[in-house]
Design a protein around this motif. Sequence first.
Motif, PDB file in Angstrom:
ATOM      1  N   GLN A  47       0.859  -1.187   0.000  1.00 60.12           N
ATOM      2  CA  GLN A  47       0.000   0.000   0.000  1.00 60.12           C
ATOM      3  C   GLN A  47       0.897   1.240   0.000  1.00 60.12           C
ATOM      4  OE1 GLN A  47      -2.426  -1.481   3.521  1.00 60.12           O
ATOM      5  NE2 GLN A  47      -3.998  -0.292   2.437  1.00 60.12           N
ATOM      6  N   PRO A  48       0.393   2.368  -0.538  1.00 60.70           N
ATOM      7  CA  PRO A  48       1.251   3.566  -0.629  1.00 60.70           C
ATOM      8  C   PRO A  48       1.660   4.118   0.750  1.00 60.70           C
ATOM      9  CG  PRO A  48      -0.709   3.793  -2.006  1.00 60.70           C
ATOM     10  CD  PRO A  48      -0.929   2.599  -1.133  1.00 60.70           C
ATOM     11  N   TYR A  49       2.909   4.576   0.812  1.00 62.01           N
ATOM     12  CA  TYR A  49       3.434   5.322   1.959  1.00 62.01           C
ATOM     13  C   TYR A  49       3.954   6.657   1.417  1.00 62.01           C
ATOM     14  CZ  TYR A  49       3.400   1.407   5.290  1.00 62.01           C
ATOM     15  OH  TYR A  49       3.018   0.396   6.142  1.00 62.01           O
ATOM     16  N   VAL A  50       4.116   7.597   2.296  1.00 65.67           N
ATOM     17  CA  VAL A  50       4.753   8.860   1.873  1.00 65.67           C
ATOM     18  C   VAL A  50       6.037   9.068   2.662  1.00 65.67           C
ATOM     19  CG1 VAL A  50       2.659  10.037   1.115  1.00 65.67           C
ATOM     20  CG2 VAL A  50       3.398  10.268   3.478  1.00 65.67           C
ATOM     21  N   CYS A  51       6.996   9.646   1.976  1.00 65.62           N
ATOM     22  CA  CYS A  51       8.273  10.026   2.611  1.00 65.62           C
ATOM     23  C   CYS A  51       8.297  11.552   2.665  1.00 65.62           C
ATOM     24  CB  CYS A  51       9.437   9.498   1.781  1.00 65.62           C
ATOM     25  SG  CYS A  51      11.044  10.131   2.293  1.00 65.62           S
ATOM     26  N   VAL A  52       8.359  12.092   3.881  1.00 71.53           N
ATOM     27  CA  VAL A  52       8.348  13.553   4.062  1.00 71.53           C
ATOM     28  C   VAL A  52       9.696  13.994   4.623  1.00 71.53           C
ATOM     29  CG1 VAL A  52       7.210  15.515   5.175  1.00 71.53           C
ATOM     30  CG2 VAL A  52       5.876  13.466   4.587  1.00 71.53           C
ATOM     31  N   GLN A  53      10.347  14.885   3.893  1.00 66.40           N
ATOM     32  CA  GLN A  53      11.615  15.439   4.397  1.00 66.40           C
ATOM     33  C   GLN A  53      11.365  16.891   4.809  1.00 66.40           C
ATOM     34  OE1 GLN A  53      15.116  14.887   1.979  1.00 66.40           O
ATOM     35  NE2 GLN A  53      16.264  16.431   3.090  1.00 66.40           N
ATOM     36  N   TYR A  54      11.616  17.174   6.097  1.00 67.34           N
ATOM     37  CA  TYR A  54      11.405  18.515   6.651  1.00 67.34           C
ATOM     38  C   TYR A  54      12.685  19.354   6.570  1.00 67.34           C
ATOM     39  CZ  TYR A  54       6.872  17.133   8.619  1.00 67.34           C
ATOM     40  OH  TYR A  54       5.565  16.744   8.787  1.00 67.34           O
ATOM     41  N   GLU A  55      12.508  20.635   6.868  1.00 69.34           N
ATOM     42  CA  GLU A  55      13.658  21.545   6.876  1.00 69.34           C
ATOM     43  C   GLU A  55      14.240  21.730   8.268  1.00 69.34           C
ATOM     44  OE1 GLU A  55      13.072  25.253   4.913  1.00 69.34           O
ATOM     45  OE2 GLU A  55      12.376  24.345   3.058  1.00 69.34           O
ATOM     46  N   VAL A  56      13.447  21.407   9.296  1.00 70.74           N
ATOM     47  CA  VAL A  56      13.939  21.550  10.671  1.00 70.74           C
ATOM     48  C   VAL A  56      13.725  20.247  11.434  1.00 70.74           C
ATOM     49  CG1 VAL A  56      13.627  24.055  10.801  1.00 70.74           C
ATOM     50  CG2 VAL A  56      11.749  22.566  11.448  1.00 70.74           C
ATOM     51  N   LEU A  57      14.623  19.932  12.323  1.00 73.74           N
ATOM     52  CA  LEU A  57      14.570  18.676  13.072  1.00 73.74           C
ATOM     53  C   LEU A  57      13.299  18.561  13.910  1.00 73.74           C
ATOM     54  CD1 LEU A  57      18.256  18.443  14.398  1.00 73.74           C
ATOM     55  CD2 LEU A  57      17.244  17.176  12.494  1.00 73.74           C
ATOM     56  N   GLU A  58      12.895  19.689  14.516  1.00 74.82           N
ATOM     57  CA  GLU A  58      11.726  19.676  15.397  1.00 74.82           C
ATOM     58  C   GLU A  58      10.466  19.241  14.655  1.00 74.82           C
ATOM     59  OE1 GLU A  58      14.643  22.605  17.102  1.00 74.82           O
ATOM     60  OE2 GLU A  58      13.834  22.175  15.118  1.00 74.82           O
ATOM     61  N   ALA A  59      10.363  19.650  13.383  1.00 74.97           N
ATOM     62  CA  ALA A  59       9.168  19.318  12.600  1.00 74.97           C
ATOM     63  C   ALA A  59       9.046  17.809  12.417  1.00 74.97           C
ATOM     64  CB  ALA A  59       9.224  20.025  11.246  1.00 74.97           C
ATOM     65  N   ALA A  60      10.158  17.149  12.096  1.00 78.54           N
ATOM     66  CA  ALA A  60      10.150  15.696  11.905  1.00 78.54           C
ATOM     67  C   ALA A  60       9.751  14.986  13.195  1.00 78.54           C
ATOM     68  CB  ALA A  60      11.526  15.233  11.440  1.00 78.54           C
ATOM     69  N   GLN A  61      10.303  15.425  14.320  1.00 81.57           N
ATOM     70  CA  GLN A  61       9.982  14.795  15.603  1.00 81.57           C
ATOM     71  C   GLN A  61       8.537  15.053  16.004  1.00 81.57           C
ATOM     72  OE1 GLN A  61      12.003  12.593  17.301  1.00 81.57           O
ATOM     73  NE2 GLN A  61      13.048  12.853  15.344  1.00 81.57           N
ATOM     74  N   LEU A  88      15.301  21.595  19.320  1.00 80.49           N
ATOM     75  CA  LEU A  88      16.475  20.745  19.061  1.00 80.49           C
ATOM     76  C   LEU A  88      17.582  21.524  18.370  1.00 80.49           C
ATOM     77  CD1 LEU A  88      14.573  17.646  17.613  1.00 80.49           C
ATOM     78  CD2 LEU A  88      15.563  17.834  19.892  1.00 80.49           C
ATOM     79  N   ALA A  89      17.194  22.518  17.578  1.00 80.21           N
ATOM     80  CA  ALA A  89      18.188  23.240  16.770  1.00 80.21           C
ATOM     81  C   ALA A  89      17.811  24.699  16.657  1.00 80.21           C
ATOM     82  CB  ALA A  89      18.282  22.608  15.381  1.00 80.21           C
ATOM     83  N   SER A  90      17.686  25.357  17.792  1.00 80.74           N
ATOM     84  CA  SER A  90      17.180  26.731  17.790  1.00 80.74           C
ATOM     85  C   SER A  90      18.226  27.756  17.372  1.00 80.74           C
ATOM     86  CB  SER A  90      16.673  27.087  19.189  1.00 80.74           C
ATOM     87  OG  SER A  90      17.724  26.959  20.132  1.00 80.74           O
ATOM     88  N   GLY A  91      19.490  27.447  17.550  1.00 79.74           N
ATOM     89  CA  GLY A  91      20.547  28.431  17.298  1.00 79.74           C
ATOM     90  C   GLY A  91      21.207  28.242  15.955  1.00 79.74           C
TER      91      GLY A  91
END
Length: 718
Positions: free
Chosen positions: A508-522, A648-651
């Motif tokens: 069945q279909p899955y999606v792969c999502v690549q974010y720009e910030v670490l927090e978004a993925a988590q 996670l990566a604010s700075g």
Amino acid sequence: QEKSSRLSAALFGEDCEISRDQLYELLKYAALGKCHNATQPSWCRIYHQSHLAGVVVIVLHEMSQLHFYKFYLQFKHLRKVFRHRFILTPSTNFLASLCGEGGNLKAQNTAKGLTSTGSDCIPKSSDLQHDPIIRKYGGKKQGLTSYTLTLEEQKKNDYPVKDSPGCKGYVYTECDQPRTDSSPLFGLDCEMCLTAKGNEVTRVSLVDAQGQCLLNELVKPESTVLNYRTRFSGITKKMLLPVKTRLPEIQTRLKKMLPRDAVLVGHSLNGDLQALEMIHPSVIDTSLLFARNEGRRFKLKFLAKAVLGKEIQSEEKLGHDPAEDARAALELAQFFIEQGPAKVAELNLEMLLTTEKLAEVSQNKAALQPQGCSIQKQLNEPPHLPKPCFLDCLQVTGQKPLLLGRQELDSSDLHQSNMSTPNKQILERALEDVPLSTFSIVQFSLGPEYVASHLLAGLCEKVRSKLTDMLTIYAGPFEESFCLKSVKKEFGRCGPIQCVTVVTETNQPYVCVQYEVLEAAQLAVESLNGAEVAGSCIKVNNTNRKSLITAAMLDCDVLIKELELDVENEGVIYVAGLKKSLTETDLQEEFSQLKDLETLFLPKDLQTGKHRNCCFLKFQKSQSAVDALEVINGWTVKGSKLSSRNALASGHLWRWIWQMNHSNGKQRGNGLYEKMEQLSDREQDLRKEVKKLDQHIKKIYRRLQNNTLCVVLFPGVN
């Protein structure tokens, strides 16, 4: 990291990039305070600088930000203790700006092959007794009235004085109140052109004790100009054409500006007062203050460079800037008064001038080599003065700077290069000597075997690959005819997306999502796993089920946990789901009710400049950040439902991740896997070396006195 003291830095998010000059400002003020022209840094503030016990700069040669994040877990002490982290913009060797080029700070080679600063450049106390400054003023500090010219000295040096035959018609400033050591100082300088009458004023500058320019005026001469002397005066015919101001008006304005007890400061000020046709009873002449033997005088340009570390009268400028010259003379007088004759004598200005002249002779000799028509040009070039070196200033103020380890300043003959000294040996000396020094530079090396270009390329690609893993989530399964647009919208609420692809190789279909910030993925994993999206109950995780679980992926989980606990992210939370139309002002207003909110950072695309749909909030207290998380989750702002988590990566890491993801793809391919394979052979050794360096820093740090400013520099290989 300032051990048990206070350093406030207002840099956050995109503002975490600083220049070499800004770091120099910080170190100079930390080491010297208000002495020797040091001022608070422009970008941060040190509170109670006088309480600082010392400054330590630890340099990790051949290492860059790439190494810090590749071996983030190995830098256990460094990341847990050092709270402030900044990207240092690419520049020439930073150590060269600390030590100067050709400064008189000399290094001594010890039996161990290490280098440390010596004090050969400081004259012995017995030699100081013969110094013309000491002979004239003695060795003790005195107030400013001790350095004003007496009436006899004014007459001797051709100053206009009252009732003098040559001063008929001159205007008296009427500043006739008695002078005290707290009387105000004013710097004065004029530029003159040659007219039928002689030297006439064409520009006047007056600055106050804080260096603020009170007057900077062009003046129309009475007589016809014969020579504008543009090379020195900076005055041209075109500049004077519209000018209406005449000398009497300037005289009146100066009289009004100067308090009754004012002391005028200038370099060979007699010429300026003669041209102004004015008489002032109390003056300090810096050309006479910095006394030399046999009536000789130092030039203002040389004194500004040697004493203040300032470049003035640049050859690139058209003529002199009188405001700049007035300010330089004023600061020279202030330095002399604050430091006293003994400290000024210790600068050994004669020796510095001799060094400069020798350099000029050497330059001229080189110019005499057969080089065609370029010979005359080289002969006419001004001598190269040493660059500012505040380590010399430290020695003058009685402090003993310490330099340990490798050095790269061979061209200046400042320090001998010794790349073979083991880090362990450098550490032993550092543990012994650094706690006793007020300013130390300790240099460790990773080793030439780890800096080959193919190894660095492999290292870079490994970090990029790990970042991609951490920024990527997999979600599904979905129905065959699912709506990709609604999936994008749902996952987009967690933060800015770089790309979305559909995985069709599965049943069945899955999606792969690549974010720009670490927090978004988590946040996507935490909030959408088990949720209903596009009509399907989905699972969300960080790995593709078809992929093998690698050591790198296992590392990612540990990295996420460690980043969350990082001191840099203490009291910082990530907020997603914002409308892109919201401005920073809108958000400040919305979040103003949150307790102890200190800073709001709204990231933007570094290429387009457009704001993202997320922001970071920094709180003064960690508990306030925890409380804010509970309030914000589910909060609605102008129709948008917000979600949040710990940062996670604010700075600087946020900016660096963006650059890694958008760096030129040309670096990839062309034997990349071979490079990564070669790196794998050495990676274990490299990991061990990094662990050792982290331990070295830990041991030095533990030996430092409280209130010591400690800076660790990753200068990279180029």
